[in-house]
Enzyme design. Structure first.
Site, PDB file in Angstrom:
ATOM      1  N   LYS A   1       3.414   1.285  -3.921  1.00 13.02           N
ATOM      2  CA  LYS A   1       2.839   0.477  -5.004  1.00 13.02           C
ATOM      3  C   LYS A   1       3.663   0.555  -6.297  1.00 13.02           C
ATOM      4  O   LYS A   1       3.652  -0.366  -7.088  1.00 13.02           O
ATOM      5  CB  LYS A   1       1.402   0.915  -5.284  1.00 13.02           C
ATOM      6  CG  LYS A   1       0.423   0.512  -4.198  1.00 13.02           C
ATOM      7  CD  LYS A   1      -0.992   0.834  -4.605  1.00 13.02           C
ATOM      8  CE  LYS A   1      -1.952   0.527  -3.476  1.00 13.02           C
ATOM      9  NZ  LYS A   1      -3.345   0.797  -3.821  1.00 13.02           N
TER      10      LYS A   1
ATOM     11  N   THR B   1       0.831  -1.187   0.000  1.00 13.96           N
ATOM     12  CA  THR B   1       0.000   0.000   0.000  1.00 13.96           C
ATOM     13  C   THR B   1       0.872   1.246   0.000  1.00 13.96           C
ATOM     14  O   THR B   1       2.096   1.154  -0.174  1.00 13.96           O
ATOM     15  CB  THR B   1      -1.018  -0.051   1.183  1.00 13.96           C
ATOM     16  OG1 THR B   1      -1.920   1.042   1.053  1.00 13.96           O
ATOM     17  CG2 THR B   1      -0.353  -0.004   2.538  1.00 13.96           C
TER      18      THR B   1
ATOM     19  N   ARG C   1      -5.212  17.542 -10.321  1.00 13.90           N
ATOM     20  CA  ARG C   1      -4.669  18.810  -9.828  1.00 13.90           C
ATOM     21  C   ARG C   1      -3.393  19.159 -10.597  1.00 13.90           C
ATOM     22  O   ARG C   1      -3.240  20.259 -11.102  1.00 13.90           O
ATOM     23  CB  ARG C   1      -4.397  18.664  -8.322  1.00 13.90           C
ATOM     24  CG  ARG C   1      -3.812  19.869  -7.678  1.00 13.90           C
ATOM     25  CD  ARG C   1      -3.634  19.631  -6.203  1.00 13.90           C
ATOM     26  NE  ARG C   1      -2.689  18.541  -5.911  1.00 13.90           N
ATOM     27  CZ  ARG C   1      -2.361  18.145  -4.693  1.00 13.90           C
ATOM     28  NH1 ARG C   1      -2.902  18.713  -3.632  1.00 13.90           N
ATOM     29  NH2 ARG C   1      -1.490  17.173  -4.516  1.00 13.90           N
TER      30      ARG C   1
END
Ligand code: NAP
Length: 268
Positions: A71, A67, A155
Site C-alpha cells: 500500500k 493490499t 508496539r
C-alpha cells in the site's frame, strides 16, 4: 459471464494473496450490474512490483486494489495520487485514467461508513486506535476529519511518534500504556495481532468500559474479539469495513453504487 474481446480486467495486487475475498466481492458486483468485466488476484513478488505497474498500463487493466505489503510502496510507481491518499501515505485502489495510473485510499472512508452504523455521531467521542501501520493511518485521518478525539497506542513507539508529525491532534503512547484504553468509547484494533491463532491478546478486555465498542479490523473472529464479546461488549468485525471500502473502490472504477446489504447476502 461470457469473456469476450471487450471484457474489462480488474484485480488485486498483494503478496500473499490467496486468502483475499476481494475477487468474490467485485465479481459479484460485476454480475449484479451485468457488466462485461472480471476481477482476478495477482500474487506479485516484491521485486516485480515496478514491472507489474508498467504491465497494468500496457494491458490496459482498468483498476486494482492494492493490499499488504504494497500500500505504501506502490506510491513510488504510479503517476498520480489523490489528495486523501497522499495525506494518509498509502494507496489501496488504483485506476487507469487517460493512460495514467492514479492512486486512491478508500480504507478510511470505508471504516467510517461501517462504524456509523453502530455509532452515528462520532464527533468529540474518545477513540483509541491500536497500531500505526497503513490501516491505522487511514483510520486516524478519517476519524480526525469527523472531529473525533484520537489516542494511538503502538508496539513500536517511534512509529506512533512519527504519526503525530502527520496528525498533530493525536496523543500517542507505547502499547504498554494499556490504561489509556480505560476511558475510550471506541477501541480499534488496527494491528495484525490476531491474524494468527497463536497471537496472544493485545489487551485484557476487562480494562474496557462496559458500554465501549470494540472494532476488530481483522476479517475473521479473533481471540480478542471473542473474549471481548464474552464480556458483553459490543464488537464489530473487519468484514463491514472490507465491504464498505470495496464498494467505494467499485464506485471509483465504474461510477456505480451498490449497498452493503446486497453484498452481505453474498457472505451468508
Ligand atoms: P501494517 O502496515 O503492516 O501495520 C501492522 C501494525 O500491526 C503495526 O502497527 C504493528 O506494530 C502492529 N503489530 C503487528 N503485530 C503485532 C503484535 N503481535 N502486537 C502488537 N502490534 C502488532 O498493516 P496494516 O495494513 O496497517 O494492516 C493491519 C491490520 O488491519 C491487518 O490485520 C489487516 O488485515 C487489517 N486491515 C483490515 C481492513 C478491512 O477492510 N477490514 C483494511 C486494511 C487492513 P509495529 O509498528 O510495532 O510493527
Amino acid at each position: 459471464m461470457k469473456i469476450t474481446v471487450e471484457t474489462k480486467l480488474y484485480g488485486i495486487i498483494g503478496h500473499p494473496i490467496k486468502h483475499s475475498i476481494s475477487p468474490d466481492i467485485h465479481n459479484f458486483l460485476f454480475n449484479h450490474f451485468h457488466m462485461n468485466a472480471v476481477y482476478v488476484a495477482f500474487d506479485v513478488e516484491p521485486h516485480m512490483l515496478k514491472y507489474t505497474v508498467e504491465g497494468l498500463k500496457a494491458l490496459k487493466i482498468q483498476g486494482c486494489n492494492i493490499t499488504l505489503p504494497y500500500k505504501e510502496k506502490i506510491m513510488d510507481y504510479i503517476d498520480e495520487i489523490d489528495e486523501e491518499a497522499r495525506i494518509i501515505g498509502a494507496v489501496n485502489t488504483i485506476k487507469l485514467e487517460r493512460g495514467n495510473i492514479k492512486g486512491y485510499n478508500t480504507d478510511g472512508r470505508g471504516f467510517i461508513k461501517s462504524l456509523k452504523k453502530y455509532a452515528p455521531d462520532i464527533r468529540e467521542r474518545k477513540m483509541a486506535v491500536i497500531g500505526a501501520g497503513g490501516a491505522a493511518k487511514a483510520i486516524i485521518y478519517a476519524l480526525l476529519k469527523e472531529n473525533a478525539s484520537v489516542v494511538v497506542l503502538n508496539r513500536t513507539y517511534e512509529k506512533a511518534v512519527k504519526l503525530r508529525e502527520k496528525f498533530k491532534n493525536i496523543e500517542v503512547y507505547p502499547l504498554s500504556h494499556k490504561e489509556k484504553l480505560k476511558d475510550a468509547e471506541i477501541v480499534i484494533n488496527a494491528t495484525s495481532c490476531g491474524l494468527n491463532k497463536e497471537d496472544g491478546l493485545l489487551f485484557s478486555p476487562s480494562i474496557l468500559k462496559e458500554d465501549a465498542i470494540f472494532y476488530e479490523l481483522i476479517y475473521h473472529e479473533t481471540p480478542l474479539q471473542y473474549e471481548t464479546k464474552k464480556r458483553g461488549i459490543k464488537t464489530i468485525d473487519g468484514k463491514d469495513m472490507l465491504i464498505e471500502q470495496a464498494l467505494i473502490s467499485f464506485y471509483i472504477w465504474t461510477g456505480k453504487r451498490a449497498s452493503s446489504n446486497q453484498l452481505k447476502e453474498m457472505f451468508k
